[in-house]
Design an enzyme around this catalytic site. Structure first.
Site, PDB file in Angstrom:
ATOM      1  N   ILE A  97       0.875  -1.190   0.000  1.00  0.00           N
ATOM      2  CA  ILE A  97       0.000   0.000   0.000  1.00  0.00           C
ATOM      3  C   ILE A  97       0.904   1.229   0.000  1.00  0.00           C
ATOM      4  O   ILE A  97       1.203   1.803   1.050  1.00  0.00           O
ATOM      5  CB  ILE A  97      -0.946   0.007   1.217  1.00  0.00           C
ATOM      6  CG1 ILE A  97      -1.763  -1.284   1.261  1.00  0.00           C
ATOM      7  CG2 ILE A  97      -1.888   1.206   1.160  1.00  0.00           C
ATOM      8  CD1 ILE A  97      -2.776  -1.349   2.392  1.00  0.00           C
ATOM      9  N   PRO A  98       1.368   1.670  -1.179  1.00  0.00           N
ATOM     10  CA  PRO A  98       2.193   2.885  -1.237  1.00  0.00           C
ATOM     11  C   PRO A  98       1.380   4.106  -0.815  1.00  0.00           C
ATOM     12  O   PRO A  98       0.220   4.258  -1.200  1.00  0.00           O
ATOM     13  CB  PRO A  98       2.566   2.970  -2.727  1.00  0.00           C
ATOM     14  CG  PRO A  98       2.332   1.594  -3.269  1.00  0.00           C
ATOM     15  CD  PRO A  98       1.198   1.036  -2.481  1.00  0.00           C
ATOM     16  N   HIS A  99       2.003   4.971  -0.019  1.00  0.00           N
ATOM     17  CA  HIS A  99       1.331   6.199   0.422  1.00  0.00           C
ATOM     18  C   HIS A  99       2.384   7.143   0.997  1.00  0.00           C
ATOM     19  O   HIS A  99       3.513   6.724   1.296  1.00  0.00           O
ATOM     20  CB  HIS A  99       0.278   5.908   1.484  1.00  0.00           C
ATOM     21  CG  HIS A  99       0.851   5.294   2.729  1.00  0.00           C
ATOM     22  ND1 HIS A  99       1.128   3.951   2.815  1.00  0.00           N
ATOM     23  CD2 HIS A  99       1.209   5.828   3.914  1.00  0.00           C
ATOM     24  CE1 HIS A  99       1.629   3.679   4.013  1.00  0.00           C
ATOM     25  NE2 HIS A  99       1.697   4.805   4.695  1.00  0.00           N
ATOM     26  N   ALA A 100       2.014   8.390   1.139  1.00  0.00           N
ATOM     27  CA  ALA A 100       2.880   9.395   1.797  1.00  0.00           C
ATOM     28  C   ALA A 100       1.959  10.288   2.613  1.00  0.00           C
ATOM     29  O   ALA A 100       0.770   9.996   2.773  1.00  0.00           O
ATOM     30  CB  ALA A 100       3.663  10.186   0.752  1.00  0.00           C
TER      31      ALA A 100
END
Length: 672
Positions: free
Chosen positions: A587-590
């Site tokens: 789950i890529p996120h920033a």
């Protein structure tokens, strides 16, 4: 004509407010509208019987003229014991009485018919059996309780927990014990000195329960246990406790367990325990950040609260004690989604315990996370000032404090205080929000408003309207959100298709449905993952390319800017593959401030696995663009449920096109 506990409590509020609506009574008291209306009829009859001026009602509005005669008659009014109160009296009377007891003695105690006494005795028998005890009658001993000594002592404590929630608790105690007040105060003082010696401080409500436990327990005669394990437990109780409560050796084991497992405001811990629990709780926080895709600000402060709470939780889990269920109503209504994520985040603590964490204990951790996420600063100035009085424990007090701060940002709130300190702080504030009735002398120092310990969203709206009309003098009504309308509908009707109802209401309330996430709601999974946001590819070159491709739909629909994608990649290069939640899933996120314009989520599934650092392979990418700490949590909780189902996860991993994924995503997108 007599009043019961409910009617007397309602009349007390009406006498204080003088003019009040049924809606306000519903907010201030834990009774349904139907119960209130029924009890109002009883109050009206009592007023007529006493020759006092009756209440004036105009639809839902009630007005009462309070005269000195009414105040005097109210304070002297007798009470009808309710069914629950009769059972409490029977338990206490049986446990502390050493004489032969028959049904006739209970008939005298309760002042009811023989038939009613028998019904109450049957009720006590059932509740005792539920606890593993035998409430029995023999010709030799009369009515008595049979069972293990410690179980009987614990049964006494559980009965006291039911006692202290009642406004008639002091009358109930007086019906069983004569001239007990001084002794009760001495037990309170004895507990406080023990707290000082052992360098901790119990929350006020727990100290009250323990004082009643000592008050009744000191009069109990428990059979001596010959069980070797019991003797070892008694010898292993705290030496200082044995010295401090030397006159009550029969209660040492239970008292030690109750004190150690009870909620505390602060406690000195040995360095090793502190270090170990801090490490575990920091793992819990990191896991929560991973599962919720949020970044906890001031993690150390949250960790400190969790460590303090965890020590008591461990004691309860190891000794088989149960946490109070007072939070269930609030948490499951207001923080159900957060509770799902916190429950999964507690896995490191679960491993440390070697046991499961009970559902009620999980709710306390949910409350800590909710309070921390909602925390916001306030500055003392010339604004209206208020304070919260809540003896239900530090978690509940701080959560109520945060709820009220959010409802009334124009009011400056002092830190929550205990009931015993209210006289000291009342002159400093304009408003006092309290979960328990306060003495009339306090009402002369500040405006006092009774509130539920943890008001639901709907109750918060009613409270907001009431306070604004009385003190803030606003003409405009509070803003109405979709979730608030839904709650009102669900209160009066059975909703068979909440999702469709939600969509129709959204179309009615909001002209621009693309802005739903800014209207106070939490969208479900398929409102974020639409057909346009799903991609299926055979292979990609590397994990950096996979993240860029997975995020492309969000960049195209302007949910994110390009720099957000760069930051997601930079974060993995700097901190490692923390976004790989499980084998095959990332789950890529920033952070929202790294370039999020709108809440969104996109999916990329690749046929050949992409390898991240540390040799972690991934085939499914869920890119999240969160606008804040909470709006995406419902969708993320549903995604977590989906990923926990091996069969449905396999369907996603074997998908050949977006249409293969949508039925599975829709399956987990239903509203609770």
């Amino acid at each position: 004509m007599l009043l019961n506990e409910k009617s007397k409590r309602i009349l007390s509020v009406i006498m204080h407010e003088r003019r009040v609506t049924i809606e306000s009574l519903e907010l201030m008291l834990p009774y349904s509208r139907r119960t209130i209306e029924y009890e109002l009829e009883r109050i009206q009859e009592w007023l007529v019987d006493c020759g006092l001026p009756d209440m004036h009602t105009d639809g839902a509005r009630i007005q009462l003229t309070v005269t000195p005669e009414l105040t005097e008659r109210f304070e002297q009014a007798g009470l009808i014991w309710s069914e629950e109160e009769r059972e409490l009296l029977i338990v206490f009377f049986t446990l502390v009485n050493r004489d032969f007891l028959s049904a006739f003695h209970f008939q005298q105690l309760l002042d009811v018919s023989k038939f009613t006494v028998q019904e109450s005795l049957n009720g006590v028998k059932q509740s005792a059996a539920h606890f593993g005890l035998d409430f029995a009658y023999t010709r030799k001993s009369g009515y008595h309780v049979n069972g293990h000594p410690q179980t009987i002592a614990l049964y006494l404590y559980r009965t006291i927990e039911r006692l202290v929630t009642r406004s008639t608790k002091e009358r109930l105690v007086s019906a069983v014990l004569a001239d007990w007040e001084t002794e009760y105060e001495e037990f309170l003082h004895q507990l406080e000195t023990y707290e000082t010696v052992r360098q901790f401080r119990l929350v006020e409500s727990h100290r009250e329960k323990l004082a009643y436990f000592l008050l009744f327990g000191s009069r109990m005669t428990l059979p001596a246990s010959t069980d070797e394990e019991d003797l070892v437990m008694a010898e292993n109780t705290d030496d200082e406790l044995r010295l401090h409560f030397s006159q009550m050796a029969h209660l040492w084991v239970t008292l030690d367990m109750l004190i150690k497992s009870g909620p505390k405001v602060e406690e000195e811990m040995d360095e090793a325990t502190q270090h170990e629990l801090a490490s575990v709780m920091m793992d819990v926080i990191e896991r929560f950040e991973l599962l919720s895709c949020t970044f906890i600000i001031e993690r150390e402060a949250l960790c400190e609260k969790l460590v303090l709470h965890s020590k008591a939780t461990m004691q309860r889990v190891y000794t088989g004690l149960e946490a109070p269920e007072e939070l269930e109503r609030y948490v499951m209504k207001e923080h159900q989604v957060l509770n799902v994520l916190v429950e999964r985040s507690l896995e490191p603590f679960r491993q440390r315990l070697g046991k499961d964490v009970p559902a009620t204990e999980v709710m306390y951790y949910t409350l800590h996370f909710a309070a921390h996420l909602h925390q916001q600063g306030q500055h003392l100035d010339e604004q209206m000032k208020a304070i919260v009085v809540c003896p239900s424990g530090i978690s509940v007090s701080h959560m109520l404090d945060h709820i009220l701060k959010n409802q009334f940002p124009e009011i400056v709130f002092l830190p929550p205080i205990s009931q015993r300190d209210v006289e000291q702080y009342a002159p400093l504030v304009d408003l006092i929000f309290t979960t328990v009735p306060l003495p009339r002398t306090i009402h002369e120092l500040a405006n006092v408003t009774l509130v539920p310990a943890l008001p639901t969203r709907l109750e918060q709206i009613q409270l907001k309207r009431q306070i604004e009309q009385r003190f803030l003098k606003r003409g405009e009504p509070a803003a109405i959100h979709l979730d608030d309308v839904l709650q009102v509908v669900k209160k009066h009707a059975t909703v068979t298709n909440e999702r469709q109802l939600r969509q129709d209401l959204r179309a009615l309330l909001y002209a621009d449905t693309t802005q739903i996430v800014h209207q106070g709601g939490q969208p479900v999974l398929n409102e974020l993952i639409t057909r346009e946001n799903i991609q299926v590819l055979d292979k990609v070159d590397d994990w950096q390319t996979a993240i860029r491709l997975a995020a492309k739909p969000l960049e195209t629909n302007e949910s994110i800017v390009t720099s957000y994608i760069d930051t997601m990649i930079d974060n993995v290069e700097e901190h490692g593959p923390y976004i790989v939640l499980m084998p095959d899933v990332a789950i890529p996120h920033a952070r929202p401030e790294d370039g999020v314009r709108k809440l969104g989520m996109s999916v990329l599934k690749v046929g050949d696995p992409v390898v991240f650092p540390e040799n972690k392979s991934v085939r499914l990418f869920f890119v999240l663009a969160a606008i804040d700490q909470t709006t995406h949590l419902k969708a993320l909780a549903q995604l977590t449920e989906l990923l926990g189902n091996e069969e449905d996860l396999t369907i996603l991993l074997s998908a050949q096109m977006s249409d293969d994924m949508l039925p599975v995503i829709n399956k987990y997108s239903e509203e609770e």
